[in-house]
Design a protein around this motif. Structure first.
Motif, PDB file in Angstrom:
ATOM      1  N   PRO A 115       0.649  -1.363   0.085  1.00  0.00           N
ATOM      2  CA  PRO A 115       0.108  -0.019   0.172  1.00  0.00           C
ATOM      3  C   PRO A 115       0.926   1.386  -0.158  1.00  0.00           C
ATOM      4  CG  PRO A 115      -0.003  -0.872   2.238  1.00  0.00           C
ATOM      5  CD  PRO A 115       0.449  -2.097   1.374  1.00  0.00           C
ATOM      6  N   LYS A 116       2.285   1.268   0.316  1.00  0.00           N
ATOM      7  CA  LYS A 116       2.873   2.252   0.496  1.00  0.00           C
ATOM      8  C   LYS A 116       3.188   3.147  -1.042  1.00  0.00           C
ATOM      9  CE  LYS A 116       5.568   1.225   4.557  1.00  0.00           C
ATOM     10  NZ  LYS A 116       4.727  -0.219   5.051  1.00  0.00           N
ATOM     11  N   PHE A 117       3.189   2.305  -1.996  1.00  0.00           N
ATOM     12  CA  PHE A 117       3.026   2.777  -3.435  1.00  0.00           C
ATOM     13  C   PHE A 117       2.083   3.785  -3.779  1.00  0.00           C
ATOM     14  CE2 PHE A 117       5.746  -1.012  -3.867  1.00  0.00           C
ATOM     15  CZ  PHE A 117       7.044  -0.615  -4.460  1.00  0.00           C
ATOM     16  N   MET A 118       0.967   3.614  -2.973  1.00  0.00           N
ATOM     17  CA  MET A 118      -0.452   4.558  -3.071  1.00  0.00           C
ATOM     18  C   MET A 118       0.181   6.108  -3.085  1.00  0.00           C
ATOM     19  SD  MET A 118      -3.008   2.090  -1.269  1.00  0.00           S
ATOM     20  CE  MET A 118      -3.976   3.383  -0.494  1.00  0.00           C
ATOM     21  N   VAL A 119       1.134   6.106  -2.029  1.00  0.00           N
ATOM     22  CA  VAL A 119       1.566   7.608  -2.068  1.00  0.00           C
ATOM     23  C   VAL A 119       1.636   8.449  -3.435  1.00  0.00           C
ATOM     24  CG1 VAL A 119       4.052   7.442  -2.008  1.00  0.00           C
ATOM     25  CG2 VAL A 119       3.118   9.306  -0.724  1.00  0.00           C
ATOM     26  N   PHE A 120       2.316   7.599  -4.420  1.00  0.00           N
ATOM     27  CA  PHE A 120       2.095   8.571  -5.781  1.00  0.00           C
ATOM     28  C   PHE A 120       0.707   8.721  -6.282  1.00  0.00           C
ATOM     29  CE2 PHE A 120       5.924   6.197  -5.175  1.00  0.00           C
ATOM     30  CZ  PHE A 120       7.141   7.425  -4.993  1.00  0.00           C
ATOM     31  N   ASP A 121      -0.196   8.143  -5.756  1.00  0.00           N
ATOM     32  CA  ASP A 121      -1.750   8.169  -6.569  1.00  0.00           C
ATOM     33  C   ASP A 121      -2.326   9.389  -5.744  1.00  0.00           C
ATOM     34  OD1 ASP A 121      -0.973   5.701  -7.931  1.00  0.00           O
ATOM     35  OD2 ASP A 121      -2.353   4.574  -6.095  1.00  0.00           O
ATOM     36  N   LEU A 122      -1.683   9.942  -4.699  1.00  0.00           N
ATOM     37  CA  LEU A 122      -2.553  11.097  -4.212  1.00  0.00           C
ATOM     38  C   LEU A 122      -2.640  12.062  -5.045  1.00  0.00           C
ATOM     39  CD1 LEU A 122      -0.718  11.061  -0.443  1.00  0.00           C
ATOM     40  CD2 LEU A 122      -2.980  10.236  -1.105  1.00  0.00           C
ATOM     41  N   PRO A 123      -3.730  12.764  -5.118  1.00  0.00           N
ATOM     42  CA  PRO A 123      -4.030  13.535  -6.012  1.00  0.00           C
ATOM     43  C   PRO A 123      -3.057  14.976  -6.060  1.00  0.00           C
ATOM     44  CG  PRO A 123      -5.956  13.678  -4.635  1.00  0.00           C
ATOM     45  CD  PRO A 123      -4.797  12.470  -4.237  1.00  0.00           C
ATOM     46  N   TYR A 124      -2.645  15.528  -6.956  1.00  0.00           N
ATOM     47  CA  TYR A 124      -1.671  16.487  -6.886  1.00  0.00           C
ATOM     48  C   TYR A 124      -0.321  16.788  -5.862  1.00  0.00           C
ATOM     49  CZ  TYR A 124      -5.437  18.089  -9.958  1.00  0.00           C
ATOM     50  OH  TYR A 124      -6.112  18.301 -11.062  1.00  0.00           O
ATOM     51  N   ILE A 125      -0.032  15.493  -5.610  1.00  0.00           N
ATOM     52  CA  ILE A 125       1.026  15.444  -4.403  1.00  0.00           C
ATOM     53  C   ILE A 125       2.457  15.387  -5.340  1.00  0.00           C
ATOM     54  CG2 ILE A 125       1.655  12.889  -4.841  1.00  0.00           C
ATOM     55  CD1 ILE A 125       2.029  12.764  -1.795  1.00  0.00           C
ATOM     56  N   THR A 126       2.554  15.604  -6.636  1.00  0.00           N
ATOM     57  CA  THR A 126       3.661  15.881  -7.475  1.00  0.00           C
ATOM     58  C   THR A 126       3.234  16.987  -8.450  1.00  0.00           C
ATOM     59  OG1 THR A 126       3.168  14.257  -9.201  1.00  0.00           O
ATOM     60  CG2 THR A 126       4.575  13.386  -7.197  1.00  0.00           C
ATOM     61  N   GLN A 127       4.113  17.805  -8.703  1.00  0.00           N
ATOM     62  CA  GLN A 127       4.013  18.837  -9.675  1.00  0.00           C
ATOM     63  C   GLN A 127       4.818  18.799 -10.919  1.00  0.00           C
ATOM     64  OE1 GLN A 127       1.467  21.067  -8.982  1.00  0.00           O
ATOM     65  NE2 GLN A 127       1.076  19.913  -7.123  1.00  0.00           N
TER      66      GLN A 127
END
Length: 347
Positions: A115-127
């Motif tokens: 589940p830790k890979f889910m961090v990249f799915d968070l909306p707009y966490i990366t720009q």
């Protein structure tokens, strides 16, 4: 005739999968594979779901070229693309079990394994403007070391964090001019709980479907739309079933090329080094061509008659406002320290 062709394709895929299982049945025992030390050619099978010409596909073709050149032909990389051996999840499970050496999965589908890979799915966490900083943290920083450990715990080792790109919402019939236009639409998502939560936060009806089934689902009306990169959508010919799109850039995905950890550890040191070095070089090439290909695919969408709405800053801010709550919905699966690590890496 079409039904007969589909049956033949299905039988061929089944035969390939059975052969992979038989050939690789001993690779999860931690022993060195035959050929690893006796001078025989080492064959490494790499399965991925991407279509020909896609930016991720080009990266793996470069990886194959580099490995075979650096090893003077001692190592052969066999590529199985376009979901010929199954979806991300199926092929990555095979790598976990040791019946397949390498596979590639989108970061959302890696949530099936940790589940830790889910961090990249968070909306707009990366720009987009901070992309290079994120890559540096993954390639040579603490963020990469963190996920090396996460991957090892599930029997895998990362070789490439390929650029996949930012996902944009598209639809078959509903015109898309803002977040409000997604309400009540049946949107295809991956199995990632974060992607499902984002769809719900926008008022849509999330419908998890394997990638290989999405085109047909669009045609048959099982789903109304999806969120994906223009590049992948165009290379997979989804534009043929679409009419509308908007550049929401709501979710950033990478494609992770993984190798079975025990298999990798059982290879000679020089071959390990070749795989790692080739991965780095192929990655630099892959990321370089990705931006250009994505922009071209967006124009191809427009040329195909699809209306692509360019969101204003205010319209994009509305997306961020509606989906921000998703960040706090999975404290037991996405540690706050990991969220902070991803955010701080882009500063």
């Amino acid at each position: 005739m079409m039904k007969r062709n589909k049956t033949l394709v299905g039988l061929l895929a089944l035969l390939i999968i059975l052969s992979l299982t038989l050939v690789g049945c001993g690779s999860d025992k931690g022993d060195k594979k035959e050929g690893a030390t006796d001078g025989k050619k080492i064959t490494i099978r790499l399965a991925h779901p991407m279509a020909p010409g896609n930016n991720v596909t080009l990266g793996y073709e470069k990886f194959k070229e580099l490995v075979e050149k650096k090893s003077n032909g001692k190592v052969e990389i066999q590529l199985y693309g376009n979901t010929v051996l199954g979806s991300d999840r199926v092929t990555m499970e095979s790598v976990q079990k040791g019946t397949l050496e390498m596979a590639s999965s989108s970061s959302p589908n890696m949530a099936n394994f940790s589940p830790k890979f889910m961090v990249f799915d968070l909306p707009y966490i990366t720009q987009p403007e901070n992309q290079q900083k994120l890559y540096k943290a993954l390639d040579e920083g603490e963020l990469g070391k963190y996920f090396d450990k996460v991957s090892e715990e599930i029997g895998l080792k990362p070789i490439m964090w390929s650029e996949y790109g930012y996902r944009n919402f598209v639809a078959a019939k509903q015109e898309l001019n803002g977040a409000e236009d997604l309400k009540n639409l049946k949107l295809r998502t991956t199995d990632s709980p974060v992607e499902v939560a984002v769809a719900k936060a926008l008022g849509a009806n999330p419908t998890p479907i394997a990638w290989g089934e999405v085109y047909t689902a669009l045609q048959q009306g099982t789903i109304d739309g999806e969120g994906n990169t223009f590049g992948l959508l165009y290379s997979a010919k989804h534009h043929e079933a679409l009419k509308y799109a908007m550049d929401s850039e709501h979710n950033y995905s990478m494609h992770l090329l993984m190798i079975n950890k025990k298999y990798f550890d059982g290879l000679p040191k020089d071959i390990q080094d070749i795989l790692v070095e080739s991965g780095k070089e192929a990655l630099a090439y892959q990321r370089q061509v990705s931006a250009e290909l994505e922009e071209k695919a967006k124009q191809d969408f427009i040329n195909a008659g699809i209306k692509v709405h360019e969101l204003t800053p205010e319209e994009k801010a509305k997306f961020k406002e509606l989906t921000k709550g998703v960040w706090t919905m999975f404290p037991d699966k996405i540690p706050q320290e990991l969220i902070d690590m991803v955010v701080n890496a882009q500063k």
